[in-house]
Enzyme design. Structure first.
Site, PDB file in Angstrom:
ATOM      1  N   HIS A 294     -28.543 -30.085   5.382  1.00 20.19           N
ATOM      2  CA  HIS A 294     -27.970 -29.087   6.167  1.00 20.19           C
ATOM      3  C   HIS A 294     -26.754 -28.342   5.551  1.00 20.19           C
ATOM      4  O   HIS A 294     -26.406 -27.241   6.344  1.00 20.19           O
ATOM      5  CB  HIS A 294     -28.013 -29.051   7.719  1.00 20.19           C
ATOM      6  CG  HIS A 294     -29.354 -29.244   8.416  1.00 20.19           C
ATOM      7  ND1 HIS A 294     -29.843 -28.157   8.808  1.00 20.19           N
ATOM      8  CD2 HIS A 294     -30.093 -30.211   8.659  1.00 20.19           C
ATOM      9  CE1 HIS A 294     -30.929 -28.466   9.395  1.00 20.19           C
ATOM     10  NE2 HIS A 294     -31.173 -29.630   9.155  1.00 20.19           N
ATOM     11  N   LYS A 483     -21.473 -17.287  16.230  1.00 18.62           N
ATOM     12  CA  LYS A 483     -21.886 -18.444  15.712  1.00 18.62           C
ATOM     13  C   LYS A 483     -20.667 -19.322  15.751  1.00 18.62           C
ATOM     14  O   LYS A 483     -19.532 -18.904  16.221  1.00 18.62           O
ATOM     15  CB  LYS A 483     -22.083 -18.062  14.199  1.00 18.62           C
ATOM     16  CG  LYS A 483     -21.111 -17.267  13.442  1.00 18.62           C
ATOM     17  CD  LYS A 483     -21.430 -16.913  12.101  1.00 18.62           C
ATOM     18  CE  LYS A 483     -22.449 -15.809  11.717  1.00 18.62           C
ATOM     19  NZ  LYS A 483     -23.870 -16.390  11.584  1.00 18.62           N
ATOM     20  N   ARG A 484     -20.757 -20.643  15.545  1.00 16.51           N
ATOM     21  CA  ARG A 484     -19.697 -21.699  15.461  1.00 16.51           C
ATOM     22  C   ARG A 484     -18.536 -20.785  14.885  1.00 16.51           C
ATOM     23  O   ARG A 484     -18.886 -20.272  13.750  1.00 16.51           O
ATOM     24  CB  ARG A 484     -20.159 -22.617  14.743  1.00 16.51           C
ATOM     25  CG  ARG A 484     -20.713 -23.953  15.596  1.00 16.51           C
ATOM     26  CD  ARG A 484     -21.107 -25.184  15.002  1.00 16.51           C
ATOM     27  NE  ARG A 484     -21.739 -24.810  13.395  1.00 16.51           N
ATOM     28  CZ  ARG A 484     -21.436 -25.140  12.656  1.00 16.51           C
ATOM     29  NH1 ARG A 484     -20.084 -25.800  12.434  1.00 16.51           N
ATOM     30  NH2 ARG A 484     -22.071 -24.729  11.281  1.00 16.51           N
ATOM     31  N   LYS A 489     -17.469 -19.270   7.506  1.00 14.27           N
ATOM     32  CA  LYS A 489     -18.420 -18.158   8.293  1.00 14.27           C
ATOM     33  C   LYS A 489     -17.661 -17.026   8.263  1.00 14.27           C
ATOM     34  O   LYS A 489     -18.004 -15.765   8.491  1.00 14.27           O
ATOM     35  CB  LYS A 489     -18.656 -18.487   9.615  1.00 14.27           C
ATOM     36  CG  LYS A 489     -19.840 -19.734   9.593  1.00 14.27           C
ATOM     37  CD  LYS A 489     -20.209 -20.110  10.922  1.00 14.27           C
ATOM     38  CE  LYS A 489     -21.269 -21.225  11.083  1.00 14.27           C
ATOM     39  NZ  LYS A 489     -22.555 -20.762  11.132  1.00 14.27           N
ATOM     40  N   THR A 591     -29.495 -19.256  11.302  1.00 12.13           N
ATOM     41  CA  THR A 591     -30.756 -18.913  12.025  1.00 12.13           C
ATOM     42  C   THR A 591     -30.498 -17.840  13.071  1.00 12.13           C
ATOM     43  O   THR A 591     -31.616 -17.056  13.573  1.00 12.13           O
ATOM     44  CB  THR A 591     -31.340 -20.059  12.942  1.00 12.13           C
ATOM     45  OG1 THR A 591     -30.390 -20.663  13.683  1.00 12.13           O
ATOM     46  CG2 THR A 591     -32.121 -21.137  12.234  1.00 12.13           C
ATOM     47  N   LYS A 595     -32.741 -14.370  14.518  1.00 10.00           N
ATOM     48  CA  LYS A 595     -32.985 -13.728  15.768  1.00 10.00           C
ATOM     49  C   LYS A 595     -32.657 -12.200  15.935  1.00 10.00           C
ATOM     50  O   LYS A 595     -33.131 -11.864  16.715  1.00 10.00           O
ATOM     51  CB  LYS A 595     -32.032 -14.591  16.658  1.00 10.00           C
ATOM     52  CG  LYS A 595     -32.158 -16.165  16.799  1.00 10.00           C
ATOM     53  CD  LYS A 595     -30.987 -16.788  17.431  1.00 10.00           C
ATOM     54  CE  LYS A 595     -31.109 -18.293  17.217  1.00 10.00           C
ATOM     55  NZ  LYS A 595     -29.870 -19.271  17.525  1.00 10.00           N
TER      56      LYS A 595
HETATM   57  C1  LIG Z   1     -28.822 -19.576  16.896  1.00  6.06           C
HETATM   58  C2  LIG Z   1     -27.612 -20.168  17.448  1.00  6.06           C
HETATM   59  C3  LIG Z   1     -26.544 -20.708  16.694  1.00  6.06           C
HETATM   60  C4  LIG Z   1     -26.789 -20.670  14.976  1.00  6.06           C
HETATM   61  O1  LIG Z   1     -26.321 -19.374  14.474  1.00  6.06           O
HETATM   62  P1  LIG Z   1     -25.903 -19.289  13.006  1.00  6.06           P
HETATM   63  O2  LIG Z   1     -25.547 -17.788  13.104  1.00  6.06           O
HETATM   64  O3  LIG Z   1     -27.078 -19.324  12.226  1.00  6.06           O
HETATM   65  O4  LIG Z   1     -24.981 -20.050  12.725  1.00  6.06           O
HETATM   66  C5  LIG Z   1     -25.497 -21.203  17.030  1.00  6.06           C
HETATM   67  N1  LIG Z   1     -25.255 -21.517  18.313  1.00  6.06           N
HETATM   68  C6  LIG Z   1     -26.111 -20.972  19.058  1.00  6.06           C
HETATM   69  C7  LIG Z   1     -26.042 -20.845  20.708  1.00  6.06           C
HETATM   70  C8  LIG Z   1     -27.417 -20.325  18.831  1.00  6.06           C
HETATM   71  O5  LIG Z   1     -28.489 -19.846  19.527  1.00  6.06           O
END
Ligand SMILES: *Cc1c(COP(=O)(O)O)cnc(C)c1O
Length: 748
Positions: A294, A483-484, A489, A591, A595
């Site tokens: 990952h 995101k985190r 990022k 991911t 979404k």
């Molecule tokens: C989908 C999701 C992530 C992953 O987000 P990325 O933009 O792909 O890093 C992180 N936290 C939550 C709560 C999510 O639903």
């Protein structure tokens, strides 16, 4: 499920005097009574993951059971709005993408009818809950069990004993049904037996900066691995006694990243204990394990000190040394060069530590990356030596997300619009979404889409007003980066761009600017100093902007608190522009980007991770790509990148960056901002200055934001880009991903 009987009993529930938690437990328990898990076939796949970020299960489970609408109606008759249960907080047994992926894969396995069984840890405290105090992140323990845990069943009779050199721990399974065409099980283990034992399932990612912390992490990883292996072997023995010749035929075990890699030496240990030779046991292990990588960030690749392992897991340490010898022997036989041998080494002399990734790479039957570019990078760089000798071991499975949660549940309005055009089948057959392409130029459809977007934005803005106290009015274009929080990022780059927008607006440089909202959501690891500095800095910028009446109707910033799955559901449905701006090569897949796409946001981002596939599917003209490509970043990394000369040549950005130190903003003398500034201009903690190449991409980023902002003026044209993204998001269903795992990796 006997739907009718369940609904009948639900009608009989007396709601008087019961609060949300009580009703939640009562209704959930009632549903559980009617859920019967599917029979486990002999051949199945197990998914081991240190995180499962499941989010709120109430609505999702009722949806999967096909009773959400009826339950909502029955409750309404009783005067209860089903949204009441949004008060019940999510269990966050995960941190971000990795854990959410595991949850989506469980969902999809059940949905498409694959026997997929999850193994994880039932942390007492999940990821902390976030608060801001004066713009600083504060962490609150996430005591999720105070609401009860009605969707799990404790399986006392299937508990096991896990042995460390200095202690014995009980692993007690809690089974959660995963509902779909099949009903599979996610089995989460709780550690019991003593106060020390309980710590093992105490918290997700305890700090590992001390020896004690490192030992606890090792204990957690081994606990999960040993409980899962014990369970799988026991199930097998029920069928075949101690004849292990069918074991590999009947089991595929997926290691989600390196945290569960101890499962490899543990399986070998158990099989040896049953009388197999080390070599027969290794042979079985080589057939059953598969490994998903990952990340390529060096600091995230796990190495465990042999000294620590010897202390609490001497046998496992011995077996890892044996695997190391087997690998060396094999490598010599297959003609690995000394450099290749060193790169693939399991025991690393110079560190006196085991590389968990190399252990997985040597043993795994298949190794996969999580997006095409990422799979190429691991073949070309991280695992190049192994790839040179065993190209057949490498696969790509691009990540996906469950459309049932991320579209149907998150966005019923858009789902209804889709239903109207192409029917309801896309819930199980997401490839049918392709049919929407016939409507992407249809005026009426686009107008309806615009209405839906407007409605989702309105809902989100009202929610933000209520929870964050930030008021947002009027027609806005919504940019979101959620995101985190991590330097790679590049939330900091967005912060710079946002501040530049603000100054340019004030100076009257931006004519025809469409009023915009910049939305951030992120948690920082509690001990990640720089990430916490970035949160504070963004909050300072937002405070400045939102207080200025001169720009107020045109630019608003908001940093939502406690970003989690439920918040994500609201944000992805509402956003117009999905900001995915990682340094090329560093976001394995992402991911979140998927979404957003499914819900009709255009991607404004770099050529990284799954962004590349998003653009490939939905068209470059319908997304906004900028910045250095991987090849350029790799070149820059070799030398010649000078962030300081960049700043010299770009006074407009220098001014922005210097707000970190010139007193424009205050971090209350905590040193956060100075450290951030230094990390960009001098370099700090082993890294070169601007390690993530913000200045390389900043101006292009800014211009791309402006371009998207101007394009939005043609609302219908922009809606068409957005809708094309919806129509072409069918590739990003986790149903597709899980079928690929089943066919190419698990051979199910
Ligand atoms: C989908 C999701 C992530 C992953 O987000 P990325 O933009 O792909 O890093 C992180 N936290 C939550 C709560 C999510 O639903």
């Amino acid at each position: 499920m006997e739907k009718k009987k369940f609904l009948e009993e639900l009608r009989k529930i007396d709601i008087n005097g019961k609060d949300a938690t009580q009703l939640y437990n009562e209704i959930s328990s009632l549903a559980m009574k009617y859920i019967q898990t599917s029979e486990k076939p002999n051949r199945c796949a197990s998914y081991l993951s240190i995180e499962f970020l499941i989010g709120r299960v109430f609505y999702n489970n009722l949806l999967e059971l096909g009773v959400l609408r009826e339950v909502s109606e029955i409750l309404k008759e009783k005067g209860v709005n089903i949204a009441l249960f949004e008060e019940i907080e999510d269990a966050a047994l995960g941190n971000g993408g990795l854990g959410r992926l595991a949850a989506c894969y469980m969902d999809s396995g059940a949905a498409v009818g694959i026997p997929l069984y999850g193994y994880g840890i039932r942390y007492k405290y999940g990821l902390f809950r976030q608060k801001f105090e004066d713009g600083f992140q504060k962490e609150i323990p996430d005591d999720w069990q105070r609401f009860g845990d009605p969707w799990s069943i404790r399986k006392e009779e299937e508990k096991q004993i896990i042995r460390f050199a200095d202690m014995e721990v009980h692993a007690v399974p809690y089974d959660m049904p995963i509902i779909g065409k099949r009903i599979n099980v996610l089995r989460l283990y709780q550690a019991e037996g003593s106060e020390e034992a309980e710590k093992i399932s105490g918290v997700l990612y305890p700090p590992d900066d001390t020896e004690e912390g490192k030992l606890l992490r090792i204990r957690q990883e081994y606990f999960l691995s040993a409980a899962a292996m014990g369970d799988i072997v026991r199930e097998y023995e029920k069928r075949h006694g101690n004849d292990y010749k069918y074991f590999a035929e009947e089991n595929s075990i997926q290691l989600n990243d390196t945290h569960p890699v101890f499962a490899i030496p543990e399986l070998i240990r158990v099989l040896k204990e049953k009388g197999l030779s080390y070599l027969s046991a290794l042979k079985i292990a080589k057939q059953v394990f598969n490994y998903t990588n990952h990340t390529i960030l060096p600091e995230a690749l796990e190495h465990w000190d042999v000294r620590l392992l010897k202390k609490i897991l001497p046998e496992i340490s011995e077996i890892l040394l044996s695997i190391n010898s087997s690998a060396r022997w094999r490598h010599r036989k297959e003609g690995y060069t000394p450099q290749e041998s060193a790169a693939t080494s399991i025991y690393i002399h110079s560190r006196r530590a085991f590389s968990m990734a190399n252990t997985a790479v040597f043993v795994a039957n298949k190794i996969n990356g999580v997006a095409e570019i990422h799979s190429e990078i691991i073949k070309r760089n991280l695992f190049a030596a192994e790839y040179a000798h065993h190209p057949e071991k490498f696969e790509n499975v691009t990540n996906g997300v469950a459309q049932r949660r991320w579209l149907e549940l998150a966005n019923p309005e858009l789902s209804a619009l889709i239903d109207k055009q192409i029917g309801r089948n896309w819930r199980e057959h997401f490839e049918e979404l392709d049919k929407l392409n016939a409507y992407t130029a249809n005026e009426e459809t686009l107008l309806e889409f615009i209405q839906v977007k407007g409605k989702k934005k309105e809902q989100l803005f009202r929610y933000i007003e209520k929870t964050e106290g930030v008021k947002i009015d009027g027609e806005r274009i919504l940019y979101a980066q959620v995101k985190r929080l991590h330097e790679y990022k590049r939330q900091l780059m967005t912060a710079f761009a946002l501040l530049r927008l603000y100054y340019d607006l004030k100076e009257g440089k931006l004519k025809d600017f469409t009023p915009s909202v910049f939305l951030f959501g992120a948690k920082s690891a509690p001990s990640y100093f720089r990430a916490k500095g970035i949160i504070k800095y963004i909050n300072e910028i937002i405070k400045l902007i939102n207080a200025d009446p001169e720009t107020n109707g045109r630019l608003t910033g908001v940093f939502v608190t406690e970003y989690n799955v439920s918040y994500a559901e609201k944000i992805v449905a509402a956003a117009d522009v999905s900001l995915q701006v990682s340094t090329a090569g560093l976001e394995a897949s992402g991911t979140g980007n998927m979404k957003f796409m499914m819900n009709g946001a255009v991607t404004l981002g770099t050529m990284d991770g799954a962004n590349i596939e998003i653009v490939e599917k939905a068209g470059g003209e319908n997304n906004y790509i900028f910045g250095a490509r991987v090849e350029e970043i790799e070149e820059l990394r070799k030398g010649g990148y000078d962030p300081n000369s960049y700043l010299k040549e770009h006074p407009e950005w220098k001014k922005i960056v210097e707000t970190l130190t010139d007193g424009t903003f205050s971090d209350e003398k905590m040193g956060y901002f100075r450290e951030l500034y230094d990390s960009l201009t001098i370099g700090a903690s082993w890294h070169k200055p601007d390690h993530y190449f913000i200045f390389r991409d900043l101006e292009e980023y800014y211009q791309t934001i402006l371009q998207s902002n101007y394009d939005y003026k043609n609302r219908k044209g922009f809606a068409q880009k957005q809708f094309k993204n919806v129509a072409n998001s069918f590739h990003f269903s986790s149903d597709r991903s899980i079928k690929e795992y089943a066919e190419r990796i698990w051979q199910l």
